[in-house]
Write an enzyme that holds these catalytic residues in place. Structure first.
Site, mmCIF file in Angstrom:
data_model
loop_
_atom_site.group_PDB
_atom_site.id
_atom_site.type_symbol
_atom_site.label_atom_id
_atom_site.label_comp_id
_atom_site.label_asym_id
_atom_site.label_seq_id
_atom_site.Cartn_x
_atom_site.Cartn_y
_atom_site.Cartn_z
ATOM 1 N NE ARG A 35 16.102 16.082 18.679
ATOM 2 C CZ ARG A 35 15.985 15.125 17.760
ATOM 3 N NH1 ARG A 35 16.339 13.881 18.048
ATOM 4 N NH2 ARG A 35 15.540 15.386 16.552
ATOM 5 C CG HIS A 83 21.229 11.280 16.594
ATOM 6 N ND1 HIS A 83 21.040 12.596 16.942
ATOM 7 C CD2 HIS A 83 20.019 10.851 16.151
ATOM 8 C CE1 HIS A 83 19.786 12.955 16.718
ATOM 9 N NE2 HIS A 83 19.148 11.901 16.240
HETATM 10 P P1 NDP Z 1 5.186 12.692 17.905
HETATM 11 O O1 NDP Z 1 5.018 14.167 17.822
HETATM 12 O O2 NDP Z 1 4.466 11.831 16.928
HETATM 13 O O3 NDP Z 1 4.750 12.179 19.353
HETATM 14 C C1 NDP Z 1 5.111 12.848 20.515
HETATM 15 C C2 NDP Z 1 4.562 12.114 21.726
HETATM 16 O O4 NDP Z 1 5.021 12.762 22.908
HETATM 17 C C3 NDP Z 1 3.031 12.137 21.773
HETATM 18 O O5 NDP Z 1 2.536 10.953 22.295
HETATM 19 C C4 NDP Z 1 2.760 13.301 22.717
HETATM 20 O O6 NDP Z 1 1.529 13.209 23.404
HETATM 21 C C5 NDP Z 1 3.909 13.142 23.690
HETATM 22 N N1 NDP Z 1 4.179 14.396 24.386
HETATM 23 C C6 NDP Z 1 4.568 15.585 23.846
HETATM 24 N N2 NDP Z 1 4.677 16.511 24.814
HETATM 25 C C7 NDP Z 1 4.332 15.905 25.968
HETATM 26 C C8 NDP Z 1 4.228 16.327 27.316
HETATM 27 N N3 NDP Z 1 4.488 17.597 27.674
HETATM 28 N N4 NDP Z 1 3.841 15.435 28.236
HETATM 29 C C9 NDP Z 1 3.553 14.169 27.900
HETATM 30 N N5 NDP Z 1 3.634 13.686 26.636
HETATM 31 C C10 NDP Z 1 4.015 14.549 25.685
HETATM 32 O O7 NDP Z 1 6.753 12.427 17.868
HETATM 33 P P2 NDP Z 1 7.518 11.156 17.266
HETATM 34 O O8 NDP Z 1 7.033 9.935 17.964
HETATM 35 O O9 NDP Z 1 7.464 11.164 15.800
HETATM 36 O O10 NDP Z 1 9.041 11.491 17.651
HETATM 37 C C11 NDP Z 1 9.447 11.707 18.966
HETATM 38 C C12 NDP Z 1 10.882 12.207 19.012
HETATM 39 O O11 NDP Z 1 11.799 11.162 18.719
HETATM 40 C C13 NDP Z 1 11.259 13.278 17.993
HETATM 41 O O12 NDP Z 1 10.765 14.541 18.350
HETATM 42 C C14 NDP Z 1 12.782 13.222 18.052
HETATM 43 O O13 NDP Z 1 13.251 14.062 19.083
HETATM 44 C C15 NDP Z 1 13.055 11.768 18.415
HETATM 45 N N6 NDP Z 1 13.680 11.024 17.318
HETATM 46 C C16 NDP Z 1 14.928 10.491 17.513
HETATM 47 C C17 NDP Z 1 15.542 9.762 16.529
HETATM 48 C C18 NDP Z 1 16.870 9.134 16.757
HETATM 49 O O14 NDP Z 1 17.475 8.626 15.796
HETATM 50 N N7 NDP Z 1 17.364 9.100 17.981
HETATM 51 C C19 NDP Z 1 14.895 9.547 15.223
HETATM 52 C C20 NDP Z 1 13.605 10.152 15.115
HETATM 53 C C21 NDP Z 1 13.031 10.866 16.138
HETATM 54 P P3 NDP Z 1 0.121 13.180 22.617
HETATM 55 O O15 NDP Z 1 0.042 11.784 22.005
HETATM 56 O O16 NDP Z 1 -0.866 13.396 23.651
HETATM 57 O O17 NDP Z 1 0.202 14.243 21.554
HETATM 58 C C1 OXD Z 2 15.117 12.775 13.962
HETATM 59 C C2 OXD Z 2 16.391 12.297 14.455
HETATM 60 O O1 OXD Z 2 14.548 13.704 14.547
HETATM 61 O O2 OXD Z 2 17.082 11.565 13.732
HETATM 62 O O3 OXD Z 2 14.626 12.201 12.961
HETATM 63 O O4 OXD Z 2 16.752 12.596 15.589
#
Ligand code: NDP
Ligand code: OXD
Length: 312
Positions: free
Chosen positions: A227, A275
């Site tokens: 983000r 995006h």
């Molecule tokens: P998940 O919730 O599956 O994974 C989040 C990861 O971040 C986990 O490994 C988690 O740790 C880690 N994390 C969260 N908070 C912290 C912290 N404070 N410190 C360290 N690590 C942290 O999310 P996704 O992988 O599904 O998606 C991630 C993001 O990708 C979405 O929230 C969205 O913003 C973005 N996205 C962007 C898209 C685009 O088109 N640009 C499309 C889809 C998503 P732990 O494993 O320990 O829980």
């Molecule tokens: C999502 C994105 O969160 O597209 O899936 O950013």
């Protein structure tokens, strides 16, 4: 069962209706703001960036489903009806699309393709002194969740030297894993290319500021598909100008579409993508929403739910 949709506007409704007709024929699919829908009739809401306070107006809501993987666009609503489960949309297509985008972006940054594209626009022939190789390039992936883990493995399969950073400890074959804030500096110090795939939460907003970006090795590059709020863009631009950072590929922005006046459009070190890292088709998303709704209707556990204690 009435499903209210806010994603893509009225023009997207024919596609959503057709997809739901296949995936969940019993659903009465309505467009957000449909004046013919009494609020108490709404059972499910499938949403992207719902207006603040809007979901709280549906008293019989059983579940809210984000049309994306991120939930920040829903949780920004201080009036979100607490107690209503909130699910995120994670499909194999999201994982694969993101891993392929990250692979593409990492290679583009490694090979400085932003400069190559700008040179072409200026009809300038400028060769590279040598060809960088994946196996000599260290990539750090921030966030090892559904998307980050898959992307990290994908990059490792391409030959990159991959490390990852998450909240909780991990053990992943072929990926050196770091966790918690205390280990963030050592993780950052070994990333020639930093890939951000964190969710936006109170703990992660503003994380990539001057102090942290300065911990990257000189000449390092950043790929942000998490983000916009994770990166302090003024700090990023300053570090690019100072030569500490060698380039950035940004897929997510505070205001989308990115306003024409944004300096990110024209900065020579920045590649802007709209995006587009991972957006599964409406048919695939309707299919997944139908699965989640069926589980909720059956009273079975629903996967990929928001966990308030974690903030994601
Ligand atoms: P998940 O919730 O599956 O994974 C989040 C990861 O971040 C986990 O490994 C988690 O740790 C880690 N994390 C969260 N908070 C912290 C912290 N404070 N410190 C360290 N690590 C942290 O999310 P996704 O992988 O599904 O998606 C991630 C993001 O990708 C979405 O929230 C969205 O913003 C973005 N996205 C962007 C898209 C685009 O088109 N640009 C499309 C889809 C998503 P732990 O494993 O320990 O829980
Ligand atoms: C999502 C994105 O969160 O597209 O899936 O950013």
């Amino acid at each position: 069962m009435l499903v209210m949709i806010k994603s893509g506007g009225a023009q997207a409704m024919p596609a959503w209706r057709e997809a739901f007709a296949n995936a969940l024929p019993e659903a009465d699919v309505r467009c957000w703001g449909d004046p013919g829908v009494p609020p108490e009739a709404v059972r499910y809401a499938l949403v992207w960036e719902p207006e603040r306070g809007a979901l709280a107006r549906f008293p019989n809501l059983r579940m809210v489903i984000s049309t994306g993987a991120g939930l920040d666009h829903v949780l920004a609503d201080a009036h979100y009806p607490h107690g209503v489960p909130l699910a995120r949309m994670i499909l194999p297509e999201t994982r694969d699309g993101m891993a392929e985008f990250v692979a593409m972006g990492t290679l583009m940054l490694m090979r400085d393709m932003g400069t190559v594209a700008r040179n072409q626009a200026a009809r300038r022939w400028q060769t590279m002194p040598f060809t960088p190789l994946a196996r000599r390039t260290r990539v750090g992936v921030m966030g090892l969740g559904a998307l980050g883990l898959h992307a990290a493995r994908y990059l490792a399969g391409m030959g990159f030297e991959v490390s990852g950073w998450s909240r909780s400890p991990k053990s992943i074959a072929g990926v050196a894993s770091y966790h918690a804030m205390a280990n963030l500096p050592v993780f950052l110090r070994r990333a020639d290319i930093l890939v951000n795939l964190l969710p936006q939460t109170a703990d992660t907003v503003g994380l990539l500021n001057r102090q942290r970006l300065s911990m990257l090795p000189r000449g390092a590059r950043l790929l942000n598909a998490g983000r916009a709020g994770h990166v302090v863009h003024e700090d990023l631009l300053a570090l690019l100008d100072e030569g500490h950072l060698g380039g950035a590929l940004l897929d997510v922005f505070e205001a989308e579409p990115l306003p024409p006046g944004s300096p990110l459009w024209t900065h020579p070190g920045v590649i802007v993508t709209p995006h587009c890292a991972a957006t599964p088709s409406r048919a695939d998303r309707a299919h997944r929403a139908a699965q989640l709704i069926r589980l909720a209707e059956a009273g079975a556990p629903v996967p990929d739910l928001y966990v308030p204690a974690r903030g994601y």
